[in-house]
Design a protein around this motif. Structure first.
Motif, PDB file in Angstrom:
ATOM      1  N   THR A 100      44.528  36.416  31.893  1.00  0.00           N
ATOM      2  CA  THR A 100      45.229  35.473  31.029  1.00  0.00           C
ATOM      3  C   THR A 100      44.445  35.318  29.725  1.00  0.00           C
ATOM      4  N   VAL A 101      45.114  34.743  28.726  1.00  0.00           N
ATOM      5  CA  VAL A 101      44.453  34.457  27.464  1.00  0.00           C
ATOM      6  C   VAL A 101      43.690  33.141  27.610  1.00  0.00           C
ATOM      7  N   GLY A 102      42.460  33.104  27.135  1.00  0.00           N
ATOM      8  CA  GLY A 102      41.695  31.861  27.161  1.00  0.00           C
ATOM      9  C   GLY A 102      40.792  31.742  28.375  1.00  0.00           C
ATOM     10  N   HIS A 107      41.597  38.003  43.631  1.00  0.00           N
ATOM     11  CA  HIS A 107      43.008  37.832  43.307  1.00  0.00           C
ATOM     12  C   HIS A 107      43.192  38.265  41.854  1.00  0.00           C
ATOM     13  N   CYS A 108      44.315  38.867  41.547  1.00  0.00           N
ATOM     14  CA  CYS A 108      44.502  39.439  40.217  1.00  0.00           C
ATOM     15  C   CYS A 108      45.987  39.568  39.908  1.00  0.00           C
ATOM     16  N   VAL A 109      46.349  39.368  38.655  1.00  0.00           N
ATOM     17  CA  VAL A 109      47.677  39.697  38.150  1.00  0.00           C
ATOM     18  C   VAL A 109      47.461  40.784  37.105  1.00  0.00           C
ATOM     19  N   SER A 110      47.931  41.981  37.406  1.00  0.00           N
ATOM     20  CA  SER A 110      47.645  43.154  36.572  1.00  0.00           C
ATOM     21  C   SER A 110      48.634  43.282  35.417  1.00  0.00           C
ATOM     22  N   CYS A 111      48.613  42.302  34.530  1.00  0.00           N
ATOM     23  CA  CYS A 111      49.355  42.336  33.267  1.00  0.00           C
ATOM     24  C   CYS A 111      48.350  42.017  32.165  1.00  0.00           C
ATOM     25  N   GLU A 144      51.834  31.199  34.083  1.00  0.00           N
ATOM     26  CA  GLU A 144      52.735  30.786  35.171  1.00  0.00           C
ATOM     27  C   GLU A 144      52.844  31.840  36.271  1.00  0.00           C
ATOM     28  N   ASP A 145      52.356  33.036  36.041  1.00  0.00           N
ATOM     29  CA  ASP A 145      52.346  34.080  37.071  1.00  0.00           C
ATOM     30  C   ASP A 145      51.034  34.129  37.856  1.00  0.00           C
TER      31      ASP A 145
END
Length: 199
Positions: free
Chosen positions: A124-126, A90-94, A100-101
């Motif tokens: 994400t950061v962190g 699973h991935c959010v490509s930003c 929250e996304d």
């Protein structure tokens, strides 16, 4: 690439790389990579997916920017062309992705739908999101790291610096240890407490 592959072997690490064209697939295959990682941007690149599957090695497929139907099409192409084992990320490509996304529950959707191992490619950061993903059953964590987050380029801001990478891996190992086997029974250390606390 040969130098990196050899170095990884000497350090006891598995070397993987993400190919974006057939020539790169051939290069990696010739080096002897044990699996192919497919980036999110290639999930609809069926000619490349077919070519990778033809090497009959395991595939780790990132699913950023994708609908469930698009993931299903890619999985079908890989399976039809003879790909070996497969895992989905699973991935959010930003870069960076907003917490929250992240939608970590999508991992369970992928696991249920395809009956495949599932992990997280995290931007994400962190370190908190990958740790939470492991608690939710992720068996692979992909996280960028960098010697300096202030370097130019799109990935550095969403990457971990070395000390953070060490902290993330340590936390993940702790979570894995804490998950246990699911059986509800007293822990070994509770015996003495039980003697003193039970009425």
């Amino acid at each position: 690439f040969e130098e990196l592959f050899t170095y990884a072997q000497k350090r006891g690490m598995i070397f993987l790389s993400t190919p974006f064209d057939q020539g790169s697939v051939d290069l990696l295959d010739k080096l002897g990579v044990p699996a192919f990682k497919v980036g999110s941007g290639e999930i609809t690149n069926f000619p490349l997916l077919r070519y990778i599957a033809g090497k009959q090695k395991p595939v780790i497929l990132s699913t950023g920017m994708s609908t469930l139907d698009e993931v299903a099409e890619a999985v079908e192409v890989l399976r039809k062309e003879g790909s070996g084992e497969m895992a989905l990320l699973h991935c959010v490509s930003c870069y960076p992705a907003r917490i929250e996304d992240t939608n970590l529950r999508a991992m369970e959707t992928l696991r249920r739908k395809f009956n495949l191992p599932v992990g997280l490619s995290d931007h994400t950061v962190g370190i908190y999101i990958p740790i939470a993903a492991v608690a939710l059953g992720a068996c692979i964590i992909e996280k960028h790291f960098t010697p300096d987050r202030n370097l130019p380029g799109p990935d550095h801001k969403a990457s971990l610096e070395p000390s953070e990478l060490i902290e993330m891996v340590s936390a993940i190992r702790g979570i894995e240890s804490a998950m246990g086997n699911g059986m509800k029974r007293p822990a070994a250390g509770e015996a003495e407490t039980k003697k003193a606390a039970r009425r």
